[in-house]
Design a protein around this motif. Structure first.
Motif, PDB file in Angstrom:
ATOM      1  N   PRO A 281       0.822  -1.216   0.000  1.00 28.17           N
ATOM      2  CA  PRO A 281       0.000   0.000   0.000  1.00 28.17           C
ATOM      3  C   PRO A 281       0.852   1.261   0.000  1.00 28.17           C
ATOM      4  O   PRO A 281       1.943   1.287   0.563  1.00 28.17           O
ATOM      5  CB  PRO A 281      -0.810  -0.118   1.296  1.00 28.17           C
ATOM      6  CG  PRO A 281       0.038  -0.967   2.184  1.00 28.17           C
ATOM      7  CD  PRO A 281       0.736  -1.952   1.278  1.00 28.17           C
ATOM      8  N   LEU A 282       0.342   2.301  -0.629  1.00 22.51           N
ATOM      9  CA  LEU A 282       0.999   3.604  -0.557  1.00 22.51           C
ATOM     10  C   LEU A 282       0.916   4.133   0.871  1.00 22.51           C
ATOM     11  O   LEU A 282      -0.127   4.030   1.519  1.00 22.51           O
ATOM     12  CB  LEU A 282       0.321   4.592  -1.505  1.00 22.51           C
ATOM     13  CG  LEU A 282       0.464   4.330  -3.011  1.00 22.51           C
ATOM     14  CD1 LEU A 282      -0.376   5.329  -3.793  1.00 22.51           C
ATOM     15  CD2 LEU A 282       1.918   4.410  -3.441  1.00 22.51           C
ATOM     16  N   THR A 283       2.006   4.720   1.355  1.00 24.05           N
ATOM     17  CA  THR A 283       2.023   5.262   2.718  1.00 24.05           C
ATOM     18  C   THR A 283       2.610   6.665   2.798  1.00 24.05           C
ATOM     19  O   THR A 283       2.465   7.328   3.819  1.00 24.05           O
ATOM     20  CB  THR A 283       2.836   4.344   3.655  1.00 24.05           C
ATOM     21  OG1 THR A 283       4.176   4.208   3.137  1.00 24.05           O
ATOM     22  CG2 THR A 283       2.194   2.966   3.774  1.00 24.05           C
ATOM     23  N   LYS A 284       3.258   7.121   1.733  1.00 24.39           N
ATOM     24  CA  LYS A 284       3.900   8.438   1.755  1.00 24.39           C
ATOM     25  C   LYS A 284       3.650   9.173   0.437  1.00 24.39           C
ATOM     26  O   LYS A 284       3.562   8.556  -0.631  1.00 24.39           O
ATOM     27  CB  LYS A 284       5.415   8.302   1.984  1.00 24.39           C
ATOM     28  CG  LYS A 284       5.787   7.650   3.317  1.00 24.39           C
ATOM     29  CD  LYS A 284       7.298   7.531   3.456  1.00 24.39           C
ATOM     30  CE  LYS A 284       7.681   6.788   4.723  1.00 24.39           C
ATOM     31  NZ  LYS A 284       7.269   7.519   5.939  1.00 24.39           N
ATOM     32  N   LEU A 285       3.582  10.481   0.508  1.00 24.88           N
ATOM     33  CA  LEU A 285       3.337  11.287  -0.684  1.00 24.88           C
ATOM     34  C   LEU A 285       4.425  11.111  -1.735  1.00 24.88           C
ATOM     35  O   LEU A 285       4.139  11.038  -2.935  1.00 24.88           O
ATOM     36  CB  LEU A 285       3.240  12.776  -0.296  1.00 24.88           C
ATOM     37  CG  LEU A 285       1.933  13.243   0.373  1.00 24.88           C
ATOM     38  CD1 LEU A 285       2.094  14.646   0.916  1.00 24.88           C
ATOM     39  CD2 LEU A 285       0.787  13.181  -0.628  1.00 24.88           C
ATOM     40  N   ASN A 286       5.682  11.011  -1.303  1.00 28.72           N
ATOM     41  CA  ASN A 286       6.771  10.921  -2.277  1.00 28.72           C
ATOM     42  C   ASN A 286       6.775   9.606  -3.052  1.00 28.72           C
ATOM     43  O   ASN A 286       7.483   9.465  -4.052  1.00 28.72           O
ATOM     44  CB  ASN A 286       8.126  11.163  -1.626  1.00 28.72           C
ATOM     45  CG  ASN A 286       8.485  10.124  -0.572  1.00 28.72           C
ATOM     46  OD1 ASN A 286       7.770   9.148  -0.361  1.00 28.72           O
ATOM     47  ND2 ASN A 286       9.615  10.335   0.090  1.00 28.72           N
ATOM     48  N   GLN A 287       5.994   8.625  -2.590  1.00 25.64           N
ATOM     49  CA  GLN A 287       5.937   7.353  -3.305  1.00 25.64           C
ATOM     50  C   GLN A 287       5.251   7.470  -4.668  1.00 25.64           C
ATOM     51  O   GLN A 287       5.435   6.599  -5.526  1.00 25.64           O
ATOM     52  CB  GLN A 287       5.217   6.300  -2.451  1.00 25.64           C
ATOM     53  CG  GLN A 287       6.036   5.846  -1.252  1.00 25.64           C
ATOM     54  CD  GLN A 287       5.293   4.881  -0.356  1.00 25.64           C
ATOM     55  OE1 GLN A 287       4.060   4.804  -0.373  1.00 25.64           O
ATOM     56  NE2 GLN A 287       6.034   4.130   0.456  1.00 25.64           N
ATOM     57  N   LEU A 288       4.496   8.527  -4.869  1.00 25.43           N
ATOM     58  CA  LEU A 288       3.847   8.720  -6.171  1.00 25.43           C
ATOM     59  C   LEU A 288       4.871   8.828  -7.292  1.00 25.43           C
ATOM     60  O   LEU A 288       4.607   8.411  -8.430  1.00 25.43           O
ATOM     61  CB  LEU A 288       2.977   9.980  -6.151  1.00 25.43           C
ATOM     62  CG  LEU A 288       1.652   9.874  -5.404  1.00 25.43           C
ATOM     63  CD1 LEU A 288       0.937  11.221  -5.412  1.00 25.43           C
ATOM     64  CD2 LEU A 288       0.768   8.802  -6.015  1.00 25.43           C
ATOM     65  N   SER A 289       6.043   9.369  -6.983  1.00 27.93           N
ATOM     66  CA  SER A 289       7.099   9.470  -7.996  1.00 27.93           C
ATOM     67  C   SER A 289       8.156   8.387  -7.825  1.00 27.93           C
ATOM     68  O   SER A 289       8.739   7.923  -8.803  1.00 27.93           O
ATOM     69  CB  SER A 289       7.760  10.851  -7.944  1.00 27.93           C
ATOM     70  OG  SER A 289       8.291  11.098  -6.640  1.00 27.93           O
ATOM     71  N   ILE A 290       8.380   7.954  -6.577  1.00 25.49           N
ATOM     72  CA  ILE A 290       9.439   6.967  -6.314  1.00 25.49           C
ATOM     73  C   ILE A 290       9.033   5.571  -6.768  1.00 25.49           C
ATOM     74  O   ILE A 290       9.818   4.858  -7.409  1.00 25.49           O
ATOM     75  CB  ILE A 290       9.802   6.958  -4.817  1.00 25.49           C
ATOM     76  CG1 ILE A 290      10.495   8.272  -4.439  1.00 25.49           C
ATOM     77  CG2 ILE A 290      10.703   5.775  -4.486  1.00 25.49           C
ATOM     78  CD1 ILE A 290      10.768   8.410  -2.957  1.00 25.49           C
TER      79      ILE A 290
END
Length: 358
Positions: A281-290
């Motif tokens: 699951p996504l947990t951090k905003l920066n994961q959208l690009s990482i």
């Protein structure tokens, strides 16, 4: 009643109660131990195919060098209530780091930031009685080093593996084997098969062959980053199956349609082993690009539209849980053999997801 007799009578009752409680506890722990041993003796492929158990497993990382196991065990403790079928333990290659020697001098050294995969696997198996699946990788290892790993695992009674090529070194533009180490997962599988057949990598005979290893492999619903196309990528998976892979676990993904399409193409290509979806699951905003960059998977448009509305990590964590719950429910409704969760930075989210789907 005579005082001495009364004291003896009360002591006898107390002694009897202690003996009764001891026998009951001994019986319980004996049964629990027997069940744990039986559970550990099951192969991962049997656990995946067992419809009576929860379709749940997860992956953990060994602690960073110098750190203890406390945080790792907290992770397992928090997810243990969901009765994982097995736990995977990742393997990490050494990396070059630069040490400042002063006077403008720098020394380049190789350091393994997360050593101890085999020891951690043994510790988890001993502490929890849960089957373990250590990763064994080509990356950063010679054939002799890999052989020693197999020997250590065999001595510990660990016979389920996940066989991977592993990542290229950070300083490399493309994957380079270490010394005579294998270049591809298929070559590592061939070495394991030779070991299973009673021969070391140099051809000499193993005098006392132990239990044979069984293994799963990786697959990629959105294609491996180095594959020319999906057809060539499926051909590699088919070769792994031909060599003996019993199941495959996918790279993480967020679009179920891509997973279903991949499984359909795999079946059409004659690949019949269980294909286990990997979930993170996504947990951090920066994961959208990482995440798309590191794991080479797309963020579906519907998820992206909601994610860009999030103003904090807490908001996207909540969205990640909601998306993963819906994703998992659909996967389970379609009859996937298992759900495998990647826990890095997502332990709490996975616990909340598990409470809703199991």
């Amino acid at each position: 009643m005579d005082c001495n007799y009364y004291i003896f009578y009360k002591f006898s009752l107390y002694e009897h109660e202690i003996l009764y409680n001891f026998t009951q506890n001994f019986h319980f722990h004996y049964i629990e131990s027997r069940l744990s041993n039986w559970y550990q003796s099951m192969k991962v492929i049997d656990l995946i195919n067992d419809k009576s158990t929860k379709p749940f497993s997860f992956e953990v990382l060994p602690p960073l060098k110098g750190n203890g196991t406390e945080q790792l065990f907290k992770t397992i403790d928090s997810l243990r209530e969901f009765e994982p079928r097995y736990i995977n333990i990742t393997t990490h290659r050494s990396e070059y780091v630069y040490k400042d020697l002063g006077n403008g001098l720098m020394q380049r050294q190789r350091v393994r930031r997360r050593p101890g995969t085999i020891a951690i696997a043994a510790a988890i198996q001993q502490r929890y009685g849960i089957p373990v699946v250590p990763h064994i990788v080509c990356s950063g290892h010679t054939r002799e080093e890999l052989e020693y790993m197999l020997l250590d695992l065999q001595f510990l009674g660990i016979s389920d593996l996940l066989v991977l090529r592993g990542d290229k070194a950070k300083e490399e533009s493309r994957f380079e084997p270490t010394g005579d180490g294998p270049s591809h997962a298929t070559e590592l599988i061939e070495q394991i098969n030779e070991f299973n057949n009673g021969r070391f990598f140099d051809g000499t005979e193993i005098k006392c062959p132990g239990e044979k290893f069984t293994y799963g492999v990786a697959c990629y619903p959105e294609k491996h980053e180095e594959a020319a196309n999906m057809e060539s990528d499926l051909e590699v998976l088919r070769e792994k199956v031909k060599l003996g892979a019993e199941y495959a676990v996918t790279q993480l993904f967020y679009d179920n349609e891509k997973f279903f399409a991949f499984v359909k193409r795999a079946r059409e290509a004659g690949i019949e082993i269980p294909i286990v979806p990997g979930i993170k699951p996504l947990t951090k905003l920066n994961q959208l690009s990482i995440v798309p960059k590191v794991f080479h998977c797309d963020i579906p448009e519907a998820l992206y539209r909601e994610a860009i509305k999030c103003k904090s990590d807490d908001e996207i964590k909540k969205l990640g849980i909601e998306w993963a719950v819906a994703q998992c429910r659909e996967l389970m409704a379609k009859g996937v053999p298992n759900l495998h969760f990647y826990t890095v930075s997502a332990v709490d989210s996975i616990g909340q997801i598990a409470k809703q789907i199991y």
